[in-house]
Design an enzyme around this catalytic site. Sequence first.
Site, short mmCIF file in Angstrom:
data_model
loop_
_atom_site.label_atom_id
_atom_site.label_comp_id
_atom_site.label_asym_id
_atom_site.label_seq_id
_atom_site.Cartn_x
_atom_site.Cartn_y
_atom_site.Cartn_z
N ASP A 4 -0.97 -1.31 6.31
CA ASP A 4 -2.11 -1.14 5.41
C ASP A 4 -2.06 -2.32 4.44
OD1 ASP A 4 -3.86 -0.48 3.37
OD2 ASP A 4 -3.27 1.63 3.30
N HIS A 5 -3.01 -3.25 4.56
CA HIS A 5 -2.94 -4.50 3.80
C HIS A 5 -3.10 -4.28 2.29
CE1 HIS A 5 -2.53 -8.65 3.35
NE2 HIS A 5 -3.46 -9.11 4.17
N ARG A 6 -3.55 -3.08 1.88
CA ARG A 6 -3.63 -2.77 0.46
C ARG A 6 -2.23 -2.61 -0.13
NH1 ARG A 6 -7.31 2.50 0.98
NH2 ARG A 6 -5.62 2.84 2.48
#
Length: 423
Positions: A395-397
């Site tokens: 999850d790039h967040r």
Amino acid sequence: MAINILMPALSPTMTEGKLAKWVKQEGDEIKSGDVIAEIETDKATMEVEAVDEGFLAKILVPEGTEGVVVNSVIGVITAEKGEKVDAPAASPAPAPAPKAEAAAPPAPVPATTAAPAPTAQGERIFASPLAKRIAKQSGIDLSTIKGSGPNGRIVKADVEGKPAAAPKSEAAPTPAAAPAAKAPAPAPVITAPHTKLPNSTMRKVIARRLTESKQNVPHFYLTVNIELDKLLALRAELNGKSPKDGPGAFKLSVNDLIIKACGIALRRHPNVNASWTDEAIIQYDEVDISVAVAIPDGLITPIVKGADKLGLAAISNNMKDLAGRAKAGKLKPEEFQGGGFSISNLGMFGISDFCAIVNPPQAAILAVGAGERRPVVKDDEIKIATVMSATLSTDHRVVDGAAGAEFLQTLKALIEEPLGLLL
């Protein structure tokens, strides 16, 4: 005296389920702890044990019924055999219906026991000591709870997961108008000869959760090639030293060693052992790894808890036990709910590499491919080595590219020089 049997919530995400089987039949005597029914949840088929004693006077929801709402009445227990009871008028057996896009909250069920609801000010509230303690610690107003125990008594299950009561001086916020539900896409018209296989509750939930993950989680992928020769040699040496049988026996798989390596790498890189929320990034204190296991109805992820601290033999035996009970549908909820990181290994099927879908609320999953004999360059010479491709989906967040790359760098070093797994 009649006591209602309610459809239990067997997982945090469960709002309805399938009543797969009645183990007890009408007229059977029931003792506390007896298995009375099997419920198919969004995760597995689980046994339901009786809390009260008596006789199963009436079955209100027949086995095989889908879409049974949590807390709806599914049966009635009486103290005396043959005691006549009336089915609750507001709780008919639900008919199968297509699941709405957003799950509705459980419908309230009117009490059929003799005790009045403890709502009047100053009226005595009947609750178990454990329920009172949980309510006090959580700031829950017991006068707002409808008890499901004998004579309307409030028990532990009634207060678990309930929100704390808001201060009385605060005005209740006006609920915002809900957006119009998105119309479902029309079903495709299939004219070719075919067989229709009804979707199980688990398959429906898997489909919904994976669709939500791909739509809402910004996936980011990183792949690394890892040499396995030293790991395979260590595995063979350790397996050769295992007793043939008995409590100390073990048989390590490559996946067991990968679980251990991931556990150590996650301890060194806690930013990967994390989840996203709108308020904060949650980093987990413990390294609990979910391991994907294929079962007939889909996929389940039993958890190896404290993977960074366990020895290899303990991981191996733990994983064999969890996988066996997962396939038999015998896992407890706490054994497959939670975890901060996932591993999906398809190497045993000869798959070279693949990209897995992040399993929210986790922020990362490692997709493990098969170990293959490949040409590699060493000291400007082409040599042959056993190489495995591993892809980290994040999850790039939560996990930036550099953070994911550093995690994979540590994982590669641990697997290629595996003596560090024994320390």
